[in-house]
Design an enzyme around this catalytic site. Structure first.
Site, PDB file in Angstrom:
ATOM      1  N   THR A  89       0.845  -1.198   0.000  1.00 14.09           N
ATOM      2  CA  THR A  89       0.000   0.000   0.000  1.00 14.09           C
ATOM      3  C   THR A  89       0.883   1.252   0.000  1.00 14.09           C
ATOM      4  O   THR A  89       0.669   2.183  -0.780  1.00 14.09           O
ATOM      5  CB  THR A  89      -0.920  -0.008   1.245  1.00 14.09           C
ATOM      6  OG1 THR A  89      -1.777  -1.142   1.156  1.00 14.09           O
ATOM      7  CG2 THR A  89      -1.734   1.261   1.368  1.00 14.09           C
ATOM      8  N   HIS A 222       4.128 -10.291   3.101  1.00 14.54           N
ATOM      9  CA  HIS A 222       3.140 -11.198   3.709  1.00 14.54           C
ATOM     10  C   HIS A 222       2.311 -11.992   2.709  1.00 14.54           C
ATOM     11  O   HIS A 222       1.484 -12.821   3.090  1.00 14.54           O
ATOM     12  CB  HIS A 222       2.245 -10.457   4.714  1.00 14.54           C
ATOM     13  CG  HIS A 222       1.154  -9.619   4.133  1.00 14.54           C
ATOM     14  ND1 HIS A 222      -0.131 -10.084   3.977  1.00 14.54           N
ATOM     15  CD2 HIS A 222       1.132  -8.344   3.687  1.00 14.54           C
ATOM     16  CE1 HIS A 222      -0.894  -9.116   3.473  1.00 14.54           C
ATOM     17  NE2 HIS A 222      -0.140  -8.056   3.279  1.00 14.54           N
ATOM     18  N   CYS A 347     -18.992  -7.321  -0.467  1.00 15.56           N
ATOM     19  CA  CYS A 347     -19.148  -6.492   0.717  1.00 15.56           C
ATOM     20  C   CYS A 347     -17.789  -6.018   1.224  1.00 15.56           C
ATOM     21  O   CYS A 347     -17.353  -6.423   2.283  1.00 15.56           O
ATOM     22  CB  CYS A 347     -19.858  -7.330   1.770  1.00 15.56           C
ATOM     23  SG  CYS A 347     -20.118  -6.551   3.330  1.00 15.56           S
TER      24      CYS A 347
HETATM   25  N1  PMP Z   1      -1.838  -4.814  -3.995  1.00 12.26           N
HETATM   26  C1  PMP Z   1      -2.387  -6.025  -4.119  1.00 12.26           C
HETATM   27  C2  PMP Z   1      -2.597  -6.596  -5.475  1.00 12.26           C
HETATM   28  C3  PMP Z   1      -2.750  -6.752  -2.987  1.00 12.26           C
HETATM   29  O1  PMP Z   1      -3.298  -7.955  -3.108  1.00 12.26           O
HETATM   30  C4  PMP Z   1      -2.540  -6.167  -1.715  1.00 12.26           C
HETATM   31  C5  PMP Z   1      -2.945  -6.896  -0.455  1.00 12.26           C
HETATM   32  N2  PMP Z   1      -4.283  -7.299  -0.449  1.00 12.26           N
HETATM   33  C6  PMP Z   1      -1.952  -4.902  -1.645  1.00 12.26           C
HETATM   34  C7  PMP Z   1      -1.610  -4.260  -2.804  1.00 12.26           C
HETATM   35  C8  PMP Z   1      -1.674  -4.248  -0.334  1.00 12.26           C
HETATM   36  O2  PMP Z   1      -0.623  -4.906   0.295  1.00 12.26           O
HETATM   37  P1  PMP Z   1      -0.234  -4.584   1.805  1.00 12.26           P
HETATM   38  O3  PMP Z   1      -1.112  -5.470   2.624  1.00 12.26           O
HETATM   39  O4  PMP Z   1       1.209  -4.964   1.910  1.00 12.26           O
HETATM   40  O5  PMP Z   1      -0.469  -3.153   2.014  1.00 12.26           O
END
Ligand code: PMP
Length: 398
Positions: A89, A222, A347
């Site tokens: 993010t 993660h 949702c």
């Molecule tokens: N981009 C994608 C494609 C994701 O799948 C995710 C996590 N769901 C993120 C960004 C965000 O990652 P983070 O949890 O490290 O902020």
């Protein structure tokens, strides 16, 4: 209570007593080898890597530099092109606002156009919407019925003042793979920076940023058996050298690009997770693809009328996104409690709005409510596949 790697390695076993985790697109458990490698950095090597005057600082700095090399080698980059962040993010936000700030600094009056798609992760969509409020012209490209950006759609969207193309590599909900190589060739031809959110690609596809011509790439530990709160941004160092302004200012860590005391254990974890993924990549891709195909064929045989969302072939080896024939996933919740799958497509964030990804590929709100995601990982076995099929088919009203 001391949490040892032995205890962690039995976590999958314990979890399988309680239920079956098949939500590896959401997050992965930390690999016991990753955990073991991180542990000393909480204890004896707890120093601040910025403390250049003593052994504790050097030991921590060594851990960080080793991790930087492991990450770089995994993605075909140089160590100097890797900056550690807290999350994908953050990496995604940094690309958008760091580039915007740099472009404005260079020429405050130039018009700026960014291109992205309507099926990106929210950390790109929402950052782009915020950039739009700051005067950037943003195009959210439509996708084909599989959720992929068509190269011709992209070509037509490019304007003389397009500065950034930001497209997801592998979609986190429906698993479709974007044609990143062709996209990178087009971006290079037009001299536009290409950023890809590779959070769901890393460890599931072969990634070689230099060979593929990617300029900026976000990814997160993660999703690849590393710890939460640890991620990176690849920033191309030459041909062209990409320069972003920082998003976070302060003590000047990470060559002044990303301030804040480094999260050394988590960075070490990302490094080891990268090495493990790199070493086992080919066999893991083959194993995941075959388990995913097995799951899909068994599910189709057990539950008539299922529909697969996303591309049938060009998809993540770990992901299936499925619409049930007129059966709301919510109605199955009580019966599938032992199955850790994602049923949140209709949702997101607690609101009853349809997922923008499912909407982007043309699903109605009713269809979205009948849709779930199931994703496999390092500890998924053939027995797990059968168990998942039994739980799901047993939950369907007859
Ligand atoms: N981009 C994608 C494609 C994701 O799948 C995710 C996590 N769901 C993120 C960004 C965000 O990652 P983070 O949890 O490290 O902020």
């Amino acid at each position: 209570m001391e949490i040892t790697s032995e205890k962690l390695s039995t976590a999958a076993q314990t979890a399988s007593d309680k239920g079956l985790y098949l939500d590896y697109n959401a997050t992965t458990p930390v690999d016991p080898q990753v955990f073991t490698a991180m542990e000393p950095y909480f204890k004896e090597f707890f120093g601040n890597p910025a403390s250049v005057g003593h052994h504790w600082g050097w030991a921590a700095e060594n851990g960080v530099q080793k991790a930087r090399m492991q990450v770089a080698s995994f993605i075909g980059a140089k160590s100097s092109e890797i900056t550690f962040t807290s999350s994908a993010t953050e990496s995604n936000n940094w690309v958008i606002f760091g580039l915007l700030s740099k472009l404005r600094e260079e020429n405050p009056n130039q018009p700026i156009h960014f291109i992205t798609s309507c099926v990106e992760h929210s950390s790109v969509i929402k950052a782009m919407l915020a950039a739009e409020k700051q005067g950037v012209e943003v195009d959210f490209l439509p996708v084909n019925k599989y959720g992929q950006v068509e190269i011709e759609t992209l070509r037509q969207a490019i304007k003389p003042h397009t500065k950034l193309i930001s497209l997801i590599w592998v979609n986190n909900e429906i698993g479709s793979i974007n044609p990143i190589l062709e996209i990178a060739q087009l971006a290079k031809e037009k001299q536009i920076y290409l950023h890809t959110d590779a959070t769901q690609a890393i460890g599931k596809l072969k990634v070689d940023v230099t060979g593929m011509g990617i300029d900026l790439m976000s990814f997160s530990a993660h999703k690849m058996y590393g710890p939460k709160g640890s991620a990176a941004l690849y920033i191309r160092g030459k041909d062209p050298k990409v320069v972003l302004n920082p998003l976070i200012y302060g003590g000047g860590q990470e060559k002044g690009l990303r301030s804040g005391t480094l999260n050394v254990p988590a960075i070490v974890g990302l490094g080891v997770a990268s090495e493990l993924c790199k070493n086992g990549l080919d066999s893991e891709i083959a194993r995941m693809t075959s388990l995913r195909n097995l799951l899909w064929s068994k599910l189709q045989a057990a539950i008539p009328g299922l529909r697969l969302n996303g591309h049938p072939m060009e998809r993540s080896p770990i992901n299936l996104n499925i619409t049930l024939p007129g059966i709301k996933v919510e109605s199955l919740t009580a019966k599938i409690q032992k199955l850790g799958i994602s049923t949140g497509s209709a949702c997101s964030s607690g609101s009853m709005t349809i997922s923008h990804v499912l909407k982007g590929i043309g699903l109605s709100p009713e269809e979205a409510q009948c849709t779930f995601r199931i994703s496999l990982g390092r500890w998924t076995t053939e027995e797990d596949i059968q168990r998942a099929v039994d739980i799901l088919s047993g939950a369907i009203p007859t």
